[in-house]
Scaffold this motif. Structure first.
Motif, PDB file in Angstrom:
ATOM      1  N   ASP A   1       0.884  -1.210  -0.005  1.00  0.00           N
ATOM      2  CA  ASP A   1       0.057  -0.032   0.031  1.00  0.00           C
ATOM      3  C   ASP A   1       0.954   1.378   0.057  1.00  0.00           C
ATOM      4  OD1 ASP A   1      -3.051   0.643   1.114  1.00  0.00           O
ATOM      5  OD2 ASP A   1      -1.780   2.123   0.944  1.00  0.00           O
ATOM      6  N   ASN A   2       0.342   2.202  -0.660  1.00  0.00           N
ATOM      7  CA  ASN A   2       1.439   3.359  -0.715  1.00  0.00           C
ATOM      8  C   ASN A   2       1.433   4.122   0.537  1.00  0.00           C
ATOM      9  OD1 ASN A   2       1.257   2.917  -3.518  1.00  0.00           O
ATOM     10  ND2 ASN A   2       0.122   4.897  -4.020  1.00  0.00           N
ATOM     11  N   ARG A   3       0.404   3.833   1.258  1.00  0.00           N
ATOM     12  CA  ARG A   3       0.424   4.499   2.599  1.00  0.00           C
ATOM     13  C   ARG A   3       1.545   3.838   3.548  1.00  0.00           C
ATOM     14  NH1 ARG A   3      -5.935   3.808   3.926  1.00  0.00           N
ATOM     15  NH2 ARG A   3      -5.248   1.753   2.879  1.00  0.00           N
ATOM     16  N   CYS A   4       2.141   2.860   3.278  1.00  0.00           N
ATOM     17  CA  CYS A   4       3.297   2.177   4.052  1.00  0.00           C
ATOM     18  C   CYS A   4       4.636   2.976   3.774  1.00  0.00           C
ATOM     19  CB  CYS A   4       3.441   0.900   3.760  1.00  0.00           C
ATOM     20  SG  CYS A   4       1.968  -0.122   3.942  1.00  0.00           S
ATOM     21  N   TYR A   5       4.353   3.876   2.748  1.00  0.00           N
ATOM     22  CA  TYR A   5       5.688   4.597   2.536  1.00  0.00           C
ATOM     23  C   TYR A   5       5.781   5.969   3.329  1.00  0.00           C
ATOM     24  CZ  TYR A   5       6.812   1.345  -1.182  1.00  0.00           C
ATOM     25  OH  TYR A   5       7.146   0.333  -1.985  1.00  0.00           O
ATOM     26  N   ILE A   6       6.805   5.973   4.228  1.00  0.00           N
ATOM     27  CA  ILE A   6       6.676   7.011   5.132  1.00  0.00           C
ATOM     28  C   ILE A   6       7.875   8.071   5.190  1.00  0.00           C
ATOM     29  CG2 ILE A   6       5.245   5.600   7.056  1.00  0.00           C
ATOM     30  CD1 ILE A   6       7.769   5.384   8.574  1.00  0.00           C
ATOM     31  N   TYR A   7       8.730   7.697   4.384  1.00  0.00           N
ATOM     32  CA  TYR A   7       9.808   8.764   4.169  1.00  0.00           C
ATOM     33  C   TYR A   7       9.736   8.923   2.620  1.00  0.00           C
ATOM     34  CZ  TYR A   7      11.355   7.135   8.783  1.00  0.00           C
ATOM     35  OH  TYR A   7      11.230   6.962  10.201  1.00  0.00           O
ATOM     36  N   TRP A   8      10.030  10.256   2.340  1.00  0.00           N
ATOM     37  CA  TRP A   8       9.872  10.617   1.015  1.00  0.00           C
ATOM     38  C   TRP A   8      11.157  11.804   0.607  1.00  0.00           C
ATOM     39  CZ3 TRP A   8       6.097   8.993  -2.564  1.00  0.00           C
ATOM     40  CH2 TRP A   8       5.147   8.380  -2.091  1.00  0.00           C
ATOM     41  N   GLY A   9      11.392  11.758  -0.668  1.00  0.00           N
ATOM     42  CA  GLY A   9      12.490  12.563  -1.020  1.00  0.00           C
ATOM     43  C   GLY A   9      11.576  13.856  -1.668  1.00  0.00           C
ATOM     44  N   GLN A  10      12.237  14.918  -2.242  1.00  0.00           N
ATOM     45  CA  GLN A  10      11.638  15.956  -2.513  1.00  0.00           C
ATOM     46  C   GLN A  10      11.280  15.895  -4.064  1.00  0.00           C
ATOM     47  OE1 GLN A  10      15.102  15.521  -2.682  1.00  0.00           O
ATOM     48  NE2 GLN A  10      15.641  16.375  -4.716  1.00  0.00           N
ATOM     49  N   GLY A  11      11.661  14.862  -4.584  1.00  0.00           N
ATOM     50  CA  GLY A  11      11.371  14.671  -6.152  1.00  0.00           C
ATOM     51  C   GLY A  11      12.396  15.475  -7.102  1.00  0.00           C
ATOM     52  N   THR A  12      12.397  14.673  -8.228  1.00  0.00           N
ATOM     53  CA  THR A  12      13.165  15.354  -9.354  1.00  0.00           C
ATOM     54  C   THR A  12      12.387  14.920 -10.707  1.00  0.00           C
ATOM     55  OG1 THR A  12      15.352  14.953 -10.630  1.00  0.00           O
ATOM     56  CG2 THR A  12      14.169  12.957  -9.935  1.00  0.00           C
ATOM     57  N   GLN A  13      12.183  16.061 -11.563  1.00  0.00           N
ATOM     58  CA  GLN A  13      11.404  16.174 -12.443  1.00  0.00           C
ATOM     59  C   GLN A  13      12.077  15.601 -13.815  1.00  0.00           C
ATOM     60  OE1 GLN A  13       8.665  18.232 -13.206  1.00  0.00           O
ATOM     61  NE2 GLN A  13       8.389  17.005 -15.169  1.00  0.00           N
ATOM     62  N   VAL A  14      11.174  14.735 -14.415  1.00  0.00           N
ATOM     63  CA  VAL A  14      11.634  13.948 -15.683  1.00  0.00           C
ATOM     64  C   VAL A  14      10.591  14.311 -16.679  1.00  0.00           C
ATOM     65  CG1 VAL A  14      11.629  11.876 -16.929  1.00  0.00           C
ATOM     66  CG2 VAL A  14      12.640  12.149 -14.738  1.00  0.00           C
ATOM     67  N   THR A  15      11.046  14.853 -17.975  1.00  0.00           N
ATOM     68  CA  THR A  15      10.301  15.474 -18.903  1.00  0.00           C
ATOM     69  C   THR A  15      10.699  14.608 -20.256  1.00  0.00           C
ATOM     70  OG1 THR A  15      10.121  17.687 -18.002  1.00  0.00           O
ATOM     71  CG2 THR A  15       9.629  17.374 -20.416  1.00  0.00           C
ATOM     72  N   VAL A  16       9.907  14.141 -20.613  1.00  0.00           N
ATOM     73  CA  VAL A  16      10.184  13.231 -22.312  1.00  0.00           C
ATOM     74  C   VAL A  16       9.381  13.901 -23.149  1.00  0.00           C
ATOM     75  CG1 VAL A  16       9.879  10.999 -23.281  1.00  0.00           C
ATOM     76  CG2 VAL A  16      10.144  11.080 -20.740  1.00  0.00           C
ATOM     77  N   SER A  17      10.068  14.465 -24.140  1.00  0.00           N
ATOM     78  CA  SER A  17       9.856  15.416 -25.144  1.00  0.00           C
ATOM     79  C   SER A  17       9.739  14.627 -26.441  1.00  0.00           C
ATOM     80  CB  SER A  17      10.714  16.486 -25.314  1.00  0.00           C
ATOM     81  OG  SER A  17      10.524  17.263 -26.563  1.00  0.00           O
ATOM     82  N   SER A  18       8.513  14.454 -27.303  1.00  0.00           N
ATOM     83  CA  SER A  18       8.316  14.116 -28.619  1.00  0.00           C
ATOM     84  C   SER A  18       8.735  15.053 -29.637  1.00  0.00           C
ATOM     85  CB  SER A  18       6.883  13.844 -28.755  1.00  0.00           C
ATOM     86  OG  SER A  18       5.982  14.874 -28.649  1.00  0.00           O
TER      87      SER A  18
END
Length: 122
Positions: free
Chosen positions: A105-122
């Motif tokens: 379950d996603n709710r089990c994840y209690i520690y998170w990073g700040q995220g990194t953006q991925v952009t895939v361009s066509s």
């Protein structure tokens, strides 16, 4: 556990990117680790996870065969190799840690990073 992602960026369709997640504070060896993606207007979705007990990996259908999750508990690192990227892979990628290795379950994840953006361009 503090988590910091890196490696995001802009890539063309069909290209590859490698994401890294550096952990500190505690060793991730006791945590199930996952990579999530959040696209604009959508909920955060689990795309790949790896067990702490035996290294078993699990992938969302949308990325299976294209993404590979791996972990190095000695270096306290989590990785995501992304190949054959598609525009729908665009989003912010987060690494996360769950103390319960058997909980999907996603709710089990209690520690998170700040995220990194991925952009895939066509």
């Amino acid at each position: 556990v503090q988590l910091v992602e890196s490696g995001g960026g802009l890539v063309q369709v069909g290209g590859s990117l490698s994401l890294s997640c550096a952990a500190s504070g505690r060793n991730i060896g006791n945590y199930r680790m996952g990579w999530f993606r959040q696209s604009p207007g959508d909920a955060r979705e689990l795309k790949a996870s790896v067990s702490s007990s035996d290294g078993t990996t699990d992938y969302a259908a949308s990325v299976k065969g294209r993404f590979t999750i791996s972990r190095d508990d000695v270096k306290n690192m989590l990785y995501l190799q992304m190949n054959s990227l598609k525009p729908e892979d665009t989003g912010v990628y987060y690494c996360a840690a769950a103390p319960d290795d058997y909980c999907s379950d996603n709710r089990c994840y209690i520690y998170w990073g700040q995220g990194t953006q991925v952009t895939v361009s066509s």
